[in-house]
Every structure is written in structure tokens, then in C-alpha cells.
Design a protein around this motif. Structure first.
Motif, PDB file in Angstrom:
ATOM      1  N   THR A 227       6.188   0.696  -1.329  1.00  0.00           N
ATOM      2  CA  THR A 227       5.352   0.136  -2.293  1.00  0.00           C
ATOM      3  C   THR A 227       5.357   1.065  -3.345  1.00  0.00           C
ATOM      4  O   THR A 227       5.271   0.496  -4.685  1.00  0.00           O
TER       5      THR A 227
ATOM      6  N   ARG B 191       1.509  -7.288   2.265  1.00  0.00           N
ATOM      7  CA  ARG B 191       3.246  -7.297   2.123  1.00  0.00           C
ATOM      8  C   ARG B 191       3.765  -8.816   1.607  1.00  0.00           C
ATOM      9  O   ARG B 191       4.680  -8.641   0.902  1.00  0.00           O
TER      10      ARG B 191
ATOM     11  N   LEU C 234       3.229  -8.756  -2.385  1.00  0.00           N
ATOM     12  CA  LEU C 234       4.338  -7.884  -2.971  1.00  0.00           C
ATOM     13  C   LEU C 234       5.598  -8.357  -2.789  1.00  0.00           C
ATOM     14  O   LEU C 234       6.395  -8.338  -3.773  1.00  0.00           O
TER      15      LEU C 234
END
Length: 142
Positions: free
Chosen positions: A44, A104, A107
Motif C-alpha cells: 500500500t 484490496r 486499491l
């Protein structure tokens, strides 16, 4: 054998026989032992660094682009404004989507959209509506 080191079976045999080699950690490769939360933090953080580098890119590149394409300061300002406006407007919907689909997945989709929109910039630089649309996509995906 992994990278020329002992195979798992050899490692077990050496452990059982007492190889005489002290201090060797037989858990190879070492990245397998890293907790999942640290892997998530690292990936990240890398995605955020790359996205922030892209934000700075256009701030630096807008001056040569304005000379190359004959933009006045108002047009250069419009290109930069298209980034920041969409970045501000995308924060709450991004959090809402992350709550629904998971961080997740959001992203992954965001970084892929950002990658595609950034790759289109050189092709759309001479076409103002396309360039503005590309930059809007970058900030929506951020």
C-alpha cells in the motif's frame, strides 16, 4: 533445491542428524515468514508513493508541455485544476467503495486505472479534452 541451497528434505535430514551448523535459519525464503500485515503496509505504501510521484510529474511537466503545445497560463491551469478537483471529490466515494468491496479490490482497480490513464498522457497531450479526461481518471483512481 531453491537457488542452490538445500532442499526441504535435506534441511530436515540435517536438522535430525545434527549438522553441527549453528545459527542457520532453515525457513527459506525469508519473505515467507513476514506477517501479512507488513506485506499489506509495504504494498500500500508503494502504491501511494507511485501515485504521489505521478501528481508531482505533471506539475513539473506542465511548463514544457505548455511551450510545446502553445498553451497559455489559463489552459495550463485548467489541466492542473482537473487533477486537484477530482482528487478532492474522490476521497469520500473511495472510502465508501472500500467499505463495500474491500480495500484490496479498490486499491487494485484504482492502481490499474491510474496506470492506464498515465500511460495515455503522451498520446493525448496534443488533444486537450483527452488530456483533461486522462488526468481526471488519474485523480479519481487515487
Amino acid at each position: 533445491a531453491c537457488f542452490g541451497f538445500f532442499s526441504r528434505q535435506d534441511q530436515e535430514n540435517l536438522k535430525n542428524e545434527g549438522s553441527g551448523i549453528e545459527g542457520i535459519d532453515w525457513n527459506w525464503p525469508p519473505r515467507k515468514n513476514i506477517p501479512q500485515r507488513y506485506k499489506l503496509i509495504a504494498t500500500t505504501s508503494l502504491a501511494l508513493v507511485i501515485c504521489n510521484m505521478d501528481k508531482v510529474n505533471l506539475s513539473v511537466a506542465v511548463i514544457p508541455m505548455s511551450h510545446q503545445f502553445g498553451w497559455n497560463s489559463a489552459v495550463a491551469g485548467l489541466v492542473q485544476f482537473s487533477f486537484f478537483r477530482e482528487y478532492l471529490l474522490s476521497q469520500l466515494p473511495g472510502g465508501w467503495l472500500a467499505k463495500i468491496f474491500g480495500g484490496r479490490k479498490v486499491l487494485e482497480v484504482g492502481v490499474f486505472t491510474w496506470l492506464l490513464a498515465t500511460a495515455l498522457v503522451p498520446f493525448l497531450a496534443g488533444y486537450m479534452p483527452g488530456l483533461v479526461f486522462s488526468r481526471i481518471l488519474v485523480y479519481l483512481s487515487s
